[in-house]
Design a protein around this motif. Structure first.
Motif, PDB file in Angstrom:
ATOM      1  N   ALA A  72       6.151   2.498  -5.755  1.00 12.74           N
ATOM      2  CA  ALA A  72       6.463   1.548  -4.685  1.00 12.74           C
ATOM      3  C   ALA A  72       7.007   2.178  -3.409  1.00 12.74           C
ATOM      4  O   ALA A  72       6.493   1.896  -2.313  1.00 12.74           O
ATOM      5  N   PRO A  73       8.052   3.023  -3.466  1.00  8.81           N
ATOM      6  CA  PRO A  73       8.565   3.558  -2.194  1.00  8.81           C
ATOM      7  C   PRO A  73       7.561   4.446  -1.466  1.00  8.81           C
ATOM      8  O   PRO A  73       7.514   4.474  -0.230  1.00  8.81           O
ATOM      9  N   PHE A  74       6.737   5.177  -2.221  1.00  9.45           N
ATOM     10  CA  PHE A  74       5.710   6.008  -1.590  1.00  9.45           C
ATOM     11  C   PHE A  74       4.608   5.136  -0.992  1.00  9.45           C
ATOM     12  O   PHE A  74       4.054   5.451   0.059  1.00  9.45           O
ATOM     13  N   ALA A  75       4.317   4.013  -1.673  1.00 11.03           N
ATOM     14  CA  ALA A  75       3.326   3.085  -1.131  1.00 11.03           C
ATOM     15  C   ALA A  75       3.809   2.476   0.173  1.00 11.03           C
ATOM     16  O   ALA A  75       3.033   2.289   1.117  1.00 11.03           O
ATOM     17  N   ALA A  76       5.106   2.171   0.239  1.00 10.92           N
ATOM     18  CA  ALA A  76       5.661   1.633   1.485  1.00 10.92           C
ATOM     19  C   ALA A  76       5.488   2.633   2.615  1.00 10.92           C
ATOM     20  O   ALA A  76       5.114   2.270   3.743  1.00 10.92           O
ATOM     21  N   ALA A  77       5.737   3.906   2.335  1.00  9.37           N
ATOM     22  CA  ALA A  77       5.557   4.941   3.355  1.00  9.37           C
ATOM     23  C   ALA A  77       4.087   5.134   3.708  1.00  9.37           C
ATOM     24  O   ALA A  77       3.730   5.359   4.865  1.00  9.37           O
ATOM     25  N   LEU A  78       3.205   5.026   2.702  1.00  3.73           N
ATOM     26  CA  LEU A  78       1.771   5.135   2.963  1.00  3.73           C
ATOM     27  C   LEU A  78       1.275   3.990   3.843  1.00  3.73           C
ATOM     28  O   LEU A  78       0.409   4.179   4.701  1.00  3.73           O
ATOM     29  N   MET A  79       1.829   2.792   3.631  1.00 10.00           N
ATOM     30  CA  MET A  79       1.460   1.656   4.485  1.00 10.00           C
ATOM     31  C   MET A  79       1.899   1.906   5.911  1.00 10.00           C
ATOM     32  O   MET A  79       1.204   1.535   6.862  1.00 10.00           O
ATOM     33  N   ASP A  80       3.061   2.530   6.075  1.00 16.06           N
ATOM     34  CA  ASP A  80       3.518   2.901   7.419  1.00 16.06           C
ATOM     35  C   ASP A  80       2.560   3.905   8.060  1.00 16.06           C
ATOM     36  O   ASP A  80       2.271   3.837   9.251  1.00 16.06           O
ATOM     37  N   GLY A 223       5.116  11.715  10.610  1.00 17.34           N
ATOM     38  CA  GLY A 223       5.525  12.446   9.409  1.00 17.34           C
ATOM     39  C   GLY A 223       4.794  11.947   8.185  1.00 17.34           C
ATOM     40  O   GLY A 223       4.220  10.857   8.165  1.00 17.34           O
ATOM     41  N   GLY A 224       4.833  12.757   7.148  1.00 21.91           N
ATOM     42  CA  GLY A 224       4.144  12.430   5.915  1.00 21.91           C
ATOM     43  C   GLY A 224       4.819  11.318   5.147  1.00 21.91           C
ATOM     44  O   GLY A 224       6.036  11.109   5.250  1.00 21.91           O
ATOM     45  N   ALA A 225       4.020  10.596   4.347  1.00 25.19           N
ATOM     46  CA  ALA A 225       4.529   9.467   3.582  1.00 25.19           C
ATOM     47  C   ALA A 225       5.558   9.910   2.544  1.00 25.19           C
ATOM     48  O   ALA A 225       6.589   9.257   2.350  1.00 25.19           O
ATOM     49  N   VAL A 226       5.274  11.019   1.863  1.00 26.69           N
ATOM     50  CA  VAL A 226       6.199  11.503   0.836  1.00 26.69           C
ATOM     51  C   VAL A 226       7.538  11.874   1.466  1.00 26.69           C
ATOM     52  O   VAL A 226       8.611  11.531   0.951  1.00 26.69           O
ATOM     53  N   LYS A 227       7.484  12.557   2.608  1.00 24.42           N
ATOM     54  CA  LYS A 227       8.708  12.956   3.298  1.00 24.42           C
ATOM     55  C   LYS A 227       9.524  11.734   3.696  1.00 24.42           C
ATOM     56  O   LYS A 227      10.749  11.703   3.503  1.00 24.42           O
ATOM     57  N   ARG A 228       8.875  10.718   4.241  1.00 22.41           N
ATOM     58  CA  ARG A 228       9.585   9.515   4.667  1.00 22.41           C
ATOM     59  C   ARG A 228      10.209   8.798   3.478  1.00 22.41           C
ATOM     60  O   ARG A 228      11.341   8.301   3.551  1.00 22.41           O
ATOM     61  N   ALA A 229       9.483   8.733   2.376  1.00 23.85           N
ATOM     62  CA  ALA A 229      10.010   8.065   1.188  1.00 23.85           C
ATOM     63  C   ALA A 229      11.242   8.793   0.656  1.00 23.85           C
ATOM     64  O   ALA A 229      12.254   8.163   0.312  1.00 23.85           O
ATOM     65  N   LEU A 230      11.170  10.121   0.590  1.00 21.26           N
ATOM     66  CA  LEU A 230      12.295  10.900   0.073  1.00 21.26           C
ATOM     67  C   LEU A 230      13.480  10.883   1.039  1.00 21.26           C
ATOM     68  O   LEU A 230      14.638  10.861   0.603  1.00 21.26           O
ATOM     69  N   ILE A 367      11.489   0.776   2.800  1.00 23.21           N
ATOM     70  CA  ILE A 367      11.377   1.932   1.908  1.00 23.21           C
ATOM     71  C   ILE A 367      12.542   1.965   0.923  1.00 23.21           C
ATOM     72  O   ILE A 367      12.356   2.261  -0.263  1.00 23.21           O
ATOM     73  N   VAL A 368      13.741   1.627   1.385  1.00 19.73           N
ATOM     74  CA  VAL A 368      14.888   1.577   0.472  1.00 19.73           C
ATOM     75  C   VAL A 368      14.668   0.507  -0.589  1.00 19.73           C
ATOM     76  O   VAL A 368      14.965   0.720  -1.769  1.00 19.73           O
ATOM     77  N   PHE A 369      14.134  -0.635  -0.177  1.00 17.29           N
ATOM     78  CA  PHE A 369      13.820  -1.666  -1.161  1.00 17.29           C
ATOM     79  C   PHE A 369      12.797  -1.153  -2.163  1.00 17.29           C
ATOM     80  O   PHE A 369      12.827  -1.515  -3.338  1.00 17.29           O
ATOM     81  N   GLY A 370      11.886  -0.291  -1.688  1.00 25.20           N
ATOM     82  CA  GLY A 370      10.936   0.313  -2.611  1.00 25.20           C
ATOM     83  C   GLY A 370      11.637   1.112  -3.696  1.00 25.20           C
ATOM     84  O   GLY A 370      11.263   1.056  -4.871  1.00 25.20           O
ATOM     85  N   TRP A 371      12.691   1.847  -3.332  1.00 24.85           N
ATOM     86  CA  TRP A 371      13.450   2.614  -4.338  1.00 24.85           C
ATOM     87  C   TRP A 371      14.261   1.692  -5.240  1.00 24.85           C
ATOM     88  O   TRP A 371      14.396   1.954  -6.444  1.00 24.85           O
ATOM     89  N   VAL A 372      14.798   0.624  -4.668  1.00 22.74           N
ATOM     90  CA  VAL A 372      15.508  -0.364  -5.499  1.00 22.74           C
ATOM     91  C   VAL A 372      14.532  -1.005  -6.481  1.00 22.74           C
ATOM     92  O   VAL A 372      14.854  -1.224  -7.656  1.00 22.74           O
ATOM     93  N   PHE A 373      13.327  -1.273  -5.996  1.00 18.53           N
ATOM     94  CA  PHE A 373      12.309  -1.828  -6.883  1.00 18.53           C
ATOM     95  C   PHE A 373      11.880  -0.817  -7.946  1.00 18.53           C
ATOM     96  O   PHE A 373      11.560  -1.188  -9.078  1.00 18.53           O
ATOM     97  N   ALA A 374      11.875   0.470  -7.593  1.00 18.39           N
ATOM     98  CA  ALA A 374      11.587   1.507  -8.588  1.00 18.39           C
ATOM     99  C   ALA A 374      12.598   1.434  -9.724  1.00 18.39           C
ATOM    100  O   ALA A 374      12.249   1.555 -10.903  1.00 18.39           O
ATOM    101  N   ALA A 375      13.871   1.208  -9.373  1.00 22.40           N
ATOM    102  CA  ALA A 375      14.900   1.039 -10.395  1.00 22.40           C
ATOM    103  C   ALA A 375      14.606  -0.182 -11.254  1.00 22.40           C
ATOM    104  O   ALA A 375      14.809  -0.171 -12.477  1.00 22.40           O
TER     105      ALA A 375
END
Length: 427
Positions: A72-80, A223-230, A367-375
């Protein structure tokens, strides 16, 4: 990027394009929800055909739930980075490949590939961060309500798919049910491609409810999606409120997708209830989930989200505590009352949780919600596997239900402990 025409703002346009985007997003979430309804109905026929244990099948579902969250958080960054429709169309195709490919399974490890990896990545690339992205980008007013409606898309998918999937699995075979899920995901792809756009400016309008003189568009993503997510995780992890939200939402996932969503039907079957009857009850959860989630979105626009979360978790815990005494061979009023109450509460937690992420973390909120959703999905994955192991060891699910009830108390305490921001955080 298309030039914004203020004359096309929602205050002048009869129907703002944001509502069409939200409608298609709802359909896409509905189509992706087909598999969310499937495991509980397919576990019994898979056991009968292949002899796979509940623990083995629960492991495949756990992998699915884990990837559903971690993607989810990486997908949010990919959508960006690449656009909403590109990510969502690819995600739906993965769901179709996973569901359709599962009909050729002959070994349990293949269940991990199709159910776990392919469908997990596909559904995770949409999930609730997709709903949050649409609500945050396309709406200034009615964000909570829109988030509630889009979240209800998954519940509507459960309502639509679960009864026919259960009937097909019992009368025609589980392969036919899997193909129906694959077809639904594929049918949504053209609609997504032709209607969805990443930003209101792509349609030459402002977000719904935006004030033209004061509104400023968000900065272009670099910037890259992975970088933004992390980076989003690194930023949020320094705040205690993030951990409180993440742990509480992990418990939310454990007590919905992980326990009831996966194990309610097998547990009811243990008590002598027919699979189709139990599937019908779970579909009722989906009906009232729609009502509860939309109502929660409306309430989130008006009341303190933390207090709403406390109420929801306590409400859910009471239901799980009583469930072992409610399951029986036939339907009776008390079990109907349970599914109604649990349905109202199912994902009512999503709008207030998403609102708190937006309030506390500003433009990073999605993106933060993506990490909360990952939890949320990590909790669901652990609970799905743990409940299967408990069933194999003790021959019943009682301790799983009671464990979930205890966790709900912890989630309620964590929710009220979240400190609200005096003003939304900006980037």
């Amino acid at each position: 990027m298309t030039r914004i025409d203020p004359s096309r703002d929602d205050t002048r346009a009869r129907i703002h394009p944001a509502w069409a985007v939200a409608a298609v997003a709802f359909v896409a979430l509905l189509a992706a929800a087909g598999f969310r309804a499937a495991p509980g109905a397919l576990m019994v026929p898979l056991n009968e055909e292949f002899g796979w244990s509940t623990s083995v099948m629960s492991l495949a579902v756990s992998v699915n739930l884990l990837l559903y969250g971690l993607t989810a958080p990486f997908a949010a960054a990919l959508m960006d980075r690449f656009g909403i429709r590109q990510v969502v169309a690819t995600a739906l195709t993965l769901v179709a490949l996973g569901a359709g490919g599962s009909v050729v399974m002959t070994a349990s490890w293949q269940l991990l590939v199709f159910w776990g990896v392919l469908i997990g990545l596909g559904t995770g690339s949409m999930a609730l961060v997709f709903a949050a992205t649409i609500a945050n980008r396309w709406f200034v007013r009615r964000r909570g309500l829109v988030m509630g409606i889009l979240t209800a898309g998954s519940a509507t998918g459960q309502l639509i798919f679960l009864p026919p999937v259960a009937v097909l699995a019992e009368d025609t075979g589980w392969r036919a049910a899997s193909l129906v899920i694959a077809a639904a995901a594929l049918l949504a792809v053209p609609l997504v491609w032709f209607v969805l756009r990443s930003h209101p400016s792509d349609r030459g309008v402002l977000p719904y409810g935006a004030d033209a003189p004061t509104y400023s568009a968000p900065p272009a993503v670099t910037g890259g999606a992975v970088k933004r997510a992390l980076e989003g995780l690194a930023y949020a992890s320094k705040r205690r409120s993030f951990w409180a939200l993440a742990i509480a939402f992990a418990i939310c996932g454990a007590t919905t997708n992980g326990l009831i969503g996966i194990h309610f039907i097998p547990s009811a079957h243990d008590h002598g209830m027919a699979t189709t009857t139990a599937a019908g009850l779970l579909a009722v959860v989906g009906v009232f989930d729609i009502v509860g989630t939309i109502a929660s979105g409306w309430l989130t626009d008006k009341f303190d989200p933390r207090k709403l979360l406390v109420f929801y978790y306590v409400f859910r815990g009471v239901g799980l505590l009583l469930l072992p005494w409610l399951l029986a061979e036939t339907i009776h009023p008390s079990i109907v009352l349970f599914v109604v109450i649990y349905g109202l509460d199912w994902v009512a937690t999503v709008p207030p949780t998403a609102a708190l992420c937006r309030e506390l973390f500003g433009e990073r909120g999605t993106i933060v919600f993506g990490w909360v959703f990952a939890a949320h999905q990590i909790g669901a994955a652990i609970a799905a596997l743990a409940a299967g192991v408990i069933r194999d060891i003790f021959g019943e699910y009682t301790y799983a239900w009671w464990g979930g009830a205890a966790l709900c108390v912890i989630a309620a305490v964590l929710s009220i402990a979240v400190k609200r921001a005096k003003t939304p955080t900006a980037v």
